[in-house]
Design a protein around this motif. Structure first.
Motif, short mmCIF file in Angstrom:
data_model
loop_
_atom_site.label_atom_id
_atom_site.label_comp_id
_atom_site.label_asym_id
_atom_site.label_seq_id
_atom_site.Cartn_x
_atom_site.Cartn_y
_atom_site.Cartn_z
N GLY A 194 -10.15 2.25 2.86
CA GLY A 194 -8.90 2.59 2.19
C GLY A 194 -9.04 2.82 0.70
O GLY A 194 -8.05 3.04 0.02
N GLY A 205 -10.41 5.39 -0.68
CA GLY A 205 -10.28 6.81 -1.03
C GLY A 205 -11.53 7.63 -0.82
O GLY A 205 -11.60 8.78 -1.27
N LYS A 206 -12.51 7.11 -0.11
CA LYS A 206 -13.76 7.84 0.10
C LYS A 206 -13.53 9.12 0.90
O LYS A 206 -13.94 10.21 0.50
N SER A 207 -12.84 8.94 2.04
CA SER A 207 -12.60 10.12 2.89
C SER A 207 -11.78 11.15 2.14
O SER A 207 -12.05 12.36 2.21
N THR A 208 -10.78 10.68 1.43
CA THR A 208 -9.92 11.60 0.70
C THR A 208 -10.73 12.41 -0.30
O THR A 208 -10.57 13.63 -0.42
N PHE A 254 -0.44 11.52 -2.64
CA PHE A 254 0.29 12.00 -1.45
C PHE A 254 1.76 11.82 -1.77
O PHE A 254 2.27 10.71 -1.73
N1 LIG Z 1 -2.27 11.89 4.57
C1 LIG Z 1 -2.06 10.77 3.85
N2 LIG Z 1 -0.82 10.48 3.43
C2 LIG Z 1 -0.59 9.37 2.69
N3 LIG Z 1 -1.52 8.52 2.32
C3 LIG Z 1 -2.79 8.76 2.71
C4 LIG Z 1 -3.12 9.90 3.50
N4 LIG Z 1 -4.44 9.88 3.74
C5 LIG Z 1 -4.92 8.79 3.13
N5 LIG Z 1 -3.93 8.12 2.52
C6 LIG Z 1 -4.07 6.89 1.71
O1 LIG Z 1 -5.06 7.14 0.75
C7 LIG Z 1 -5.86 6.02 0.61
C8 LIG Z 1 -7.33 6.39 0.79
O2 LIG Z 1 -7.54 6.72 2.15
P1 LIG Z 1 -8.98 7.15 2.68
O3 LIG Z 1 -9.53 8.19 1.79
O4 LIG Z 1 -8.85 7.49 4.10
O5 LIG Z 1 -9.82 5.81 2.54
P2 LIG Z 1 -11.28 5.49 3.07
O6 LIG Z 1 -11.85 6.71 3.68
O7 LIG Z 1 -11.99 5.06 1.84
O8 LIG Z 1 -11.14 4.37 4.03
C9 LIG Z 1 -5.39 4.97 1.59
O9 LIG Z 1 -4.58 4.07 0.89
C10 LIG Z 1 -4.57 5.75 2.55
O10 LIG Z 1 -3.52 4.96 3.04
#
Ligand SMILES: Nc1ncnc2c1ncn2[C@@H]1O[C@H](COP(=O)(O)OP(=O)(O)O)[C@@H](O)[C@H]1O
Ligand SMILES: [Mg+2]
Lengths: 289, 374, 435
Positions: free
Chosen positions: B39, B41-44, B13
């Motif tokens: 946090g 990165g699963k959702s990402t 990001f």
């Molecule tokens: N839109 C975004 N902008 C900046 N950082 C992000 C964004 N979305 C997620 N992150 C960062 O990416 C990392 C992974 O997030 P995420 O995939 O939501 O984790 P999980 O789903 O495993 O809890 C986290 O450190 C989060 O802060």
């Protein structure tokens, strides 16, 4: 018991407002209705006139023109401003960080300007001889046009300036509305196969509808009461043909010292605003769902 | 049903890199669970696959075709969000039929497919309601129904059960597995709950800090965690880890820093004196008068089926999960021995796994869980 | 705090001494409340005069001034305040508004005896001024200045076109045809247009129009009637003159006030019709070297009946505060103030006004720029004040009617006869409603 106490607290908290509301709004409003039944100057009792003023209203050409002008002004501003605000808000919503703040400030700045300044700015921009926008006007109309001294271009001109000056506030409302739509809802729609247009039509637009209704209602009411901007632009010009309803009240009351009839026109405005607001509210609600 | 491949996928990001070169493959029809702490990165990762998030490095392929530049709506992927993301202004029937309506399917076909999905999920009676008139569990079902109706090539779930109460969660776990067995669609399921991962997955992808720690079948990961972290994450209560050193001498053994000597089976040639971490799952410890570990009981937590003892062993915390109820008291000292399970050895510095299957005290039949996939 | 207490001590001491002497100094001082509407450059001059007065009369008379907004709010404020007895002791007032002030009972009469008590008399003023300040033969206002409408010209352009005489006065412009021909000559000699004026500004247009109308010898309002008899045709004729100039391209249509000045000072236009109050603007520009040689003259005599032009003046009035009559001592002080200002009107006249009083006007030779003061007697002689009706004055119905009817007629958007019929009927109805 607690309910009783709640009511008491509510009453105590509302008391100052109710008192001011009564003194500054309810009493003058009643007085206005009473005044409309008299033949009286602005200050002084005058004499009882029954419904004479209302009979005069029915046959008053200037009242008809002012009503037509006011409705025309609302028709020119409210829908255009709402659509424009929504488009701008959707654009702004796509921006991020300082860029978004900067663009938003650009749209909001005119809203913070005093009306007199807005008037001066556009009076100069559209000046028949020196206006920097006259070449554009000339390109469209074939010659320079004195926008604010030509009856047919007056209201569109003032409506344009009004939209320019007030759209920022509606943009803000729409932006708040757009932000309240969860991002995941839009994403779900995209995964369901929605392109930009379908997303807007089936998700954004229905969800933003309450804000749209709010924006439209605010504008309807405030624009039905338009005075200052119209007054400034037709000042020392063709006021008869271009004035708004509230301006007509101003003229009757303060320039012609005709308090009774001015009150009558004011009552008519009150009724018009009330009726149109209720109508619009019903209409918007029925469209909402 | 297609397979899904991630090849050297990375994500940042702006200047913030949240995912490093990440490669793995999910087979056709597989139920894969992405698990890891919040946090990581699963959702990402899921959103990149769905097309909701740009892929900043590497390539994602569905059925062999790179989808990096394919818009979300063209990927034929259905996703169930943690928040459900139902359309609040549409009734259940419209929510579920929305994707078909966008595809201009005939009304009759929409009604039929929505009806079928509703029957499967027990939503028949709720079709005319608005989302705000439903309970959390019902909304969750509608969200699943919306995905089902589309019969997509890949199903994605992002922590779909985390907003439900415990009982419903257990019930939905089973239902989801059933559904998957029925449909056989490639499914990627994200959770931070190791129980969900263990119970539902054909294969687990274990993540941490934007990187993959281990990919494997649930019991494989349970039995042979690739490192300290995985060992601690999978299994409950978490695995005990005790520092020690390889003892010089004929019989392979570890001298624990906190006292006691733990004999090992066949140990590969590890230099005597090397610092290691010994991992023993709480459920693999038993009271044994000759046991090498001496522990003092601090807290007793009976769960009914088990009795969990929170102990201290040579200054280190030590959990023991016993099948019997026993009669234990705080302050009591116990001798314990590893029993009925492997002792794991990890490098003290890298935390990587050192032991091989042969090193286990109790031989473990690797084939036992293979049947699960069948 | 120390400051306050020392003042307090001084005050108490003074009161004690005064009481002992039997002549209360503080009791003798008259505090005079003053309202005006001069916010611009003339306001600065006025404030300077006020300060001087207070200094010279310290201990006797002290003026406290408040500057209000010009136009409707100002006269409304005086009217509503007088009705409840809270208006000022002195107010600046437009001469043309006197009759409105009288009809609404806002003004008090100033008698000959009172004038004489401060060394003034009606003969000090021009008869036209006195007439404008009087209703039914009684005087209600004391003039402070006069400001008529004039024609400014670009001397270089006029010279090149042979329209400037040896004496620096314009030549060959009197008569309708001659005026048009002169303007045409100016255009032929390179001017973009002959003359500019604020044709989009109802207020200014009224002054220009009323100037031309006055030249017909007609009467706009007479015996309670607007444009009675052949005055109607004269009104139409006067409008046709202006419309003709616009139609033939000699004067630009729909021009705003500031624009009309800028068009002239830019040098592209030969002449400009406006009030004498713009004289300082031009003089200042010229002093800075931003303006060509220019002059100011009477508006040409279009109909051959002699010169005439619109004129108004600033005057002093004494509001009639209902239920709160003025003490004789206060009134005497107020008259003194007025007389002082009339005698000191030279500084005020620097703002481009004509001096009101012969006693003072004799000193004009000392003023700059000399040439303009040469025409002052003629300007005063040709002055025509607004019609004597409460409907006259800035932001009052006549001005409104100008915007609604004369403006579109002159700019070619409305038939002239139809416009004046509507204007007459509107004003007559409002006039009749006053009774
Ligand atoms: N839109 C975004 N902008 C900046 N950082 C992000 C964004 N979305 C997620 N992150 C960062 O990416 C990392 C992974 O997030 P995420 O995939 O939501 O984790 P999980 O789903 O495993 O809890 C986290 O450190 C989060 O802060
Ligand atoms: Mg997440």
């Amino acid at each position: 018991m607690t309910r009783r106490r709640d009511m008491a607290v509510a009453f105590i908290l509302l008391l100052p407002f109710l008192a001011i509301y009564g003194v500054a709004f309810v009493y003058p409003t009643i007085d206005m209705v009473v005044l409309s039944l008299r033949k009286a100057p602005l200050i002084g009792a005058g004499e009882w006139a029954g419904l004479d003023n209302y009979v005069r209203l029915a046959g008053d050409r200037l009242f008809r023109i002012a009503t037509r002008n006011t409705l025309w002004f609302v028709a020119l501003t409210a829908p255009a401003s709402t659509v424009l605000a929504l488009l701008l808000a959707m654009g702004v919503a796509r921006l991020r960080g300082w860029l978004q703040a900067a663009v938003l400030a650009c749209f909001f700045l005119p809203f913070m300007l005093p009306v007199s300044v807005v008037y001066l700015i556009w009076h100069w921009i559209l000046d028949t001889h020196f206006g920097i926008a006259q070449p554009i006007v000339a390109a469209v109309a074939g010659r320079s046009v004195s926008i604010f001294r030509t009856v047919s271009t007056f209201m569109p001109g003032v409506a344009f300036v009004t939209v320019w000056a007030t759209v920022g506030f509606s943009v803000l409302l729409f932006l708040a509305g757009l932000r309240s739509i969860p991002q995941e809802t839009s994403e779900a729609a995209r995964l369901d196969g929605a392109g930009r247009i379908a997303l807007f039509r089936h998700v954004t637009w229905p969800l933003i509808w309450p804000v749209t209704a709010l924006v439209l209602t605010i504008q309807l009411i405030s624009h039905l009461k338009v005075f200052d901007i119209v007054y400034l632009f037709n000042l020392r010009g063709r006021v008869d043909e271009t004035m708004s309803l509230v301006q007509y009240v101003f003229r009757l009351a303060f320039q012609q010292n005709d308090g009774g009839y001015a009150a009558t026109v004011a009552v008519a405005i009150l009724v018009l605003v009330a009726v149109l607001s209720v109508l619009q509210f019903q209409l918007l609600r029925s469209r909402g769902q | 049903m297609p397979q899904v491949e991630f090849e050297k996928v990375g994500k940042s990001f702006g200047a913030l890199a949240v995912m490093r070169e990440l490669s793995f493959r999910i087979e056709d029809g597989e139920f894969a669970v992405l698990v890891g702490p919040s946090g990581c990165g699963k959702s990402t990762l899921l959103r990149m696959l769905a097309g909701l998030e740009e892929i900043t490095a590497g390539e994602i392929r569905i059925a062999g075709r790179a989808v990096n530049d394919l818009p979300a709506k063209d990927r034929d992927i259905a996703m169930v969000f943690q928040s459900y993301a139902l359309y609040p202004h549409m009734r259940v029937v419209e929510n579920m039929g929305f994707s078909l309506r966008l595809r201009r399917a005939p009304k009759a076909a929409i009604a039929e497919r929505v009806g079928a999905a509703a029957r499967t999920l027990g939503l028949d009676r709720l079709l005319e309601r608005y989302p705000r008139e439903l309970s959390g569990g019902q909304r969750q079902r509608v969200a699943m129904g919306r995905a089902l109706v589309r019969s997509p090539s890949v199903f994605l779930f992002d922590e779909p059960l985390s907003n439900l109460d415990a009982k419903l969660r257990v019930q939905m776990r089973t239902e989801l597995r059933h559904l998957h067995q029925k449909l056989g669609a490639t499914t990627i399921y994200v959770t931070h709950d190791q129980v969900e991962a263990m119970t539902m997955a054909d294969r687990i992808v274990m993540m941490r800090d934007g990187a993959i720690e281990q990919v494997g079948r649930p019991l494989e990961i349970y039995d042979r965690p690739a490192n300290h972290f995985v060992a601690g994450f999978i299994g409950s209560p978490a695995m005990n880890v005790l520092p020690g050193r390889i003892r010089a001498g004929a019989d392979p053994a570890v001298a624990l820093d906190g006292g006691g000597v733990l004999p090992l089976g066949h140990v590969p040639s590890l230099a005597p004196g090397r610092a290691v971490a010994v991992g023993i799952r709480p459920e693999h410890l038993r009271p044994d008068p000759d046991g090498p570990l001496l522990a003092e009981v601090e807290v007793i937590e009976p769960t009914g089926a088990e009795t969990d003892l929170s102990c201290r062993c040579g200054g280190q915390p030590l959990m023991v999960a016993l099948r019997d109820r026993g009669s234990y008291r705080p302050g009591q000292t116990l001798r314990l021995a590893p029993h009925a399970g492997p002792v794991h050895l990890f490098d003290a510095e890298t935390s990587a796994r050192l032991t091989h299957p042969e090193s286990m005290i109790q031989e473990y039949d690797d084939d036992r869980h293979e049947t699960r996939n069948g | 705090m120390p400051r306050l207490s020392s003042r307090l001590v001084a005050g108490v001491a003074a009161a004690m001494v005064g009481g002992w002497l039997g002549v209360g100094q503080a009791a003798a001082q008259q505090n005079v409340v003053w309202w005006d509407y001069s916010g611009g450059g003339d306001g600065v001059r006025l404030k300077a005069l006020l300060a001087r007065f207070n200094e010279e009369n310290a201990g006797r008379i002290a003026i406290t001034n408040t500057t209000l907004e010009w136009g409707t709010p100002y006269s409304s404020k005086i009217q509503t305040s007088a009705a409840i007895g809270t208006a000022s002791d002195i107010a600046l007032y437009h001469l043309a508004r006197s009759s409105t002030g009288v009809s609404t009972g806002v003004l008090t009469e100033i008698t000959d005896t009172e004038l004489a008590s401060v060394g003034l008399s009606k003969d000090d003023f021009d008869p036209a001024q006195v007439a404008a300040a009087s209703v039914d033969g009684k005087l209600y206002a004391i003039p402070f200045d006069l400001h008529p409408v004039v024609v400014y010209h670009n001397a270089e352009r006029l010279c090149a076109a042979g329209l400037l005489g040896e004496d620096g006065r314009t030549a060959g412009m009197d008569g309708k045809e001659a005026f048009s021909a002169a303007l045409q000559t100016l255009v032929d000699n390179g001017a973009r247009c002959g003359v500019t004026t604020a044709t989009a500004d109802g207020g200014t247009l009224w002054r220009i129009y009323y100037s031309i109308f006055s030249q017909t010898g007609g009467s706009f309002f007479e015996d309670g009637k607007f444009l009675p008899g052949d005055n109607f045709q004269k009104a139409v004729d006067a409008a046709e003159v202006l419309r003709g100039l616009i139609d033939s391209g000699l004067m630009p249509a729909q021009t705003e006030y500031v624009t009309s000045i800028a068009l002239f000072t830019s040098g592209a236009f030969a002449m400009h019709i406006n009030g004498l109050w713009e004289l300082p603007t031009m003089v200042d520009l010229q002093r800075k070297g931003h303006l060509f040689e220019f002059g100011a003259m009477l508006i040409p005599d279009v109909f051959g009946n002699g010169h005439a032009h619109w004129c108004d003046g600033t005057s002093f009035v004494i509001p009639a505060n209902a239920g709160n009559p003025m003490t004789p001592e206060k009134r005497k002080a107020v008259l003194e103030v007025i007389a002082w200002f009339v005698r000191h009107s030279l500084d005020w006249a620097d703002a481009g006004y004509i001096l009101p009083c012969r006693q003072v006007a004799d000193q004009v030779q000392h003023l700059e720029p000399q040439s303009f003061y040469g025409i002052f007697p003629e300007l005063v002689a040709a002055a025509h004040f607004d019609p004597q009706t409460p409907l006259a004055g800035p932001a009052y119905p006549i001005y409104d009617a100008v915007g609604d009817f004369i403006l579109p007629a002159v700019n070619g958007e409305m038939d002239t006869v139809a416009a004046f019929t509507a204007l007459r009927d509107r004003l007559q109805a409002l006039q009749d409603a006053l009774k």
